[in-house]
Design a protein around this motif. Structure first.
Motif: not given
Ligand SMILES: [Zn+2]
Length: 459
Positions: A285-288, A293-294, A330-334
């Motif tokens: 999640v965090l890398p994505r 963001a980039a 918001e971004i999560g696994p799903k």
């Protein structure tokens, strides 16, 4: 204001510390205002902080207006000074003294200089951002060969302030001339932009002064005109300050905290990564989130990834809501599985699932939408809180209940204005300069009124 970390109280009463989050708002405002000042032909310079007492005393009305608010330096290097030095409350005295040295011929005109600086006014009652002893501002000081040019300059900058306020701060304003009792000390005519705050009080958010030839006379600024004759130039000055941040807070904020218009928000988008139920947020999640963001950053969006591992998403949502960030992502696994994310608007709390493909354009358009809607919402508020008062009873009633702007006739006499203030705490905010004049009667005394004016209680 304290919780959002915009500012904090300093050790000296009335002096505030602008914290990084607040200073980033100021920098965004400053960058845009500076561009507008330069686009209208002005250049920046810097003048000294300390003004000799004798300089300040040259313009009589000016010194009478400002001396109660002045702080003085009387000791330097352990020795009492021969002449007290004022910490600038404004820089007319300093700058006009220099102009007297620099201007000799019509070829030296116009002089179009702006300064970004701090000033100090010893205020009795202070409030962070709205009225602080020290504040940051820009002050423009110009010289012109004719009265018409000076008046044109004064109104041009008033208009720059109006468009800045509406386009950047999403803060609608009424514009016009100040009454004699409210004008700048030493000015011929003062104009201002006035915004209406959520509590129904007006805020003077920027002023532009036609100083006539008062300062040229007092400071001995002379030039040889095209006929080789001695002439006095006409001067103007105009300013906006960190007070506009106060206006911003009170125009848009709600019970959950700040609402910042995207154009001045330090973070336009905050990304909150949602950790998986099992496993580590750092794996996928965090890398994505960082990758998104980039991408947004290269599309010119100011974006922040909230990667605090000690806080839950729910806490982060509330925290950024309080700080007024326009868009939450918001971004999560799903979401990652479905190649999508969630976007939540701060102003309306609207929530939408948005595909990651083409996200840049979607975010841009939402930010533009928020900027536009905030101005519309504020305009609706001003319209709903502007009352045309037909009688003095009605005037008093409105000022006692809902406040806001009252549009009514006024005779133009200072004693009448003072009585109105005494009875209702309302003052003439502006005498409009455009639109229909609508002659009538003064709402207080019934004497003839040349045109309707805006009244309000003010900060
Ligand atoms: Zn009257």
């Amino acid at each position: 204001m304290l919780k959002t970390e915009l500012a904090d109280y300093g050790p000296v009463k009335g002096m505030m510390v602008i914290r990084p989050y607040g200073y980033a708002v100021w920098e965004a405002m400053q960058a845009d205002m500076d561009r507008r000042i330069k686009e209208t032909g002005h250049v920046n310079a810097y003048f000294p902080l300390l003004i000799p007492k004798s300089f300040l005393e040259k313009e009589k009305e000016h010194v009478e207006g400002f001396s109660p608010e002045c702080a003085w330096v009387t000791i330097g290097g352990g020795t009492e000074l021969e002449e007290p030095l004022a910490i600038r409350p404004t820089s007319e005295a300093m700058i006009c003294s220099m102009y007297a040295k620099w201007v000799h011929s019509w070829r030296d005109l116009p002089v179009l200089i702006n300064q970004w600086a701090n000033v100090l006014r010893w205020e009795k009652v202070t409030r962070p951002f709205l009225r602080t002893t020290e504040f940051l501002w820009q002050e423009g000081h110009t010289l012109h060969a004719t009265e018409a040019e000076a008046e044109e300059e004064t109104l041009k900058m008033l208009n720059v302030y109006r468009s800045f306020s509406e386009e950047i701060l999403a803060m609608p304003v009424v514009v016009g001339r100040k009454s004699e009792s409210e004008k700048f000390a030493g000015a011929l005519r003062t104009y201002s932009i006035e915004a209406l705050m959520g509590d129904g009080k007006a805020l003077q958010a920027g002023t532009s002064h036609n100083l006539g030839q008062h300062f040229a006379t007092a400071y001995g600024i002379e030039f040889l005109d095209k006929n080789e004759e001695r002439a006095l130039p006409w001067s103007t000055s105009w300013g906006t300050s960190t007070r506009m941040i106060g206006g911003l807070i009170m125009t848009h904020g709600d019970d959950a905290g700040l609402i910042l218009p995207p154009r001045v928000a330090p973070h336009q988008v905050v990304i909150v990564p949602i950790p998986p139920r099992k496993g580590d947020v750092n794996e996928v999640v965090l890398p994505r989130a960082r990758e998104i963001a980039a991408r947004l950053r290269s599309a010119g969006v100011r974006v922040h990834v909230d990667d605090r591992d000690t806080k839950q998403p729910g806490f982060k949502f509330a925290d950024w809501e309080m700080r007024g960030v326009p868009l939450r992502l918001e971004i999560g696994p799903k979401d990652i599985e479905k190649e999508q994310c969630v976007l939540v608007r701060r102003d309306t709390r609207d929530k939408a699932f948005v595909p990651l493909a083409g996200l840049e354009a979607e975010v841009r358009s939402r930010l533009d939408g928020i900027q536009r809607d905030l101005l519309d919402r504020a305009r609706t508020f001003v319209a709903a809180n502007t009352t045309r008062a037909g009688s003095w009873d009605e005037f008093k009633q409105v000022m006692a209940d809902k406040r806001g702007f009252i549009v009514a006739g006024w005779c133009g006499n200072a004693p009448c204005e003072a009585r109105i203030k005494e009875e209702t705490r309302a003052t003439v905010r502006v005498i409009p300069i455009d639109g229909e004049a609508r002659p009538g009667a003064c709402v207080r005394c019934g004497e003839p009124s040349a045109r309707d004016v805006y009244f309000a209680q003010a900060y």
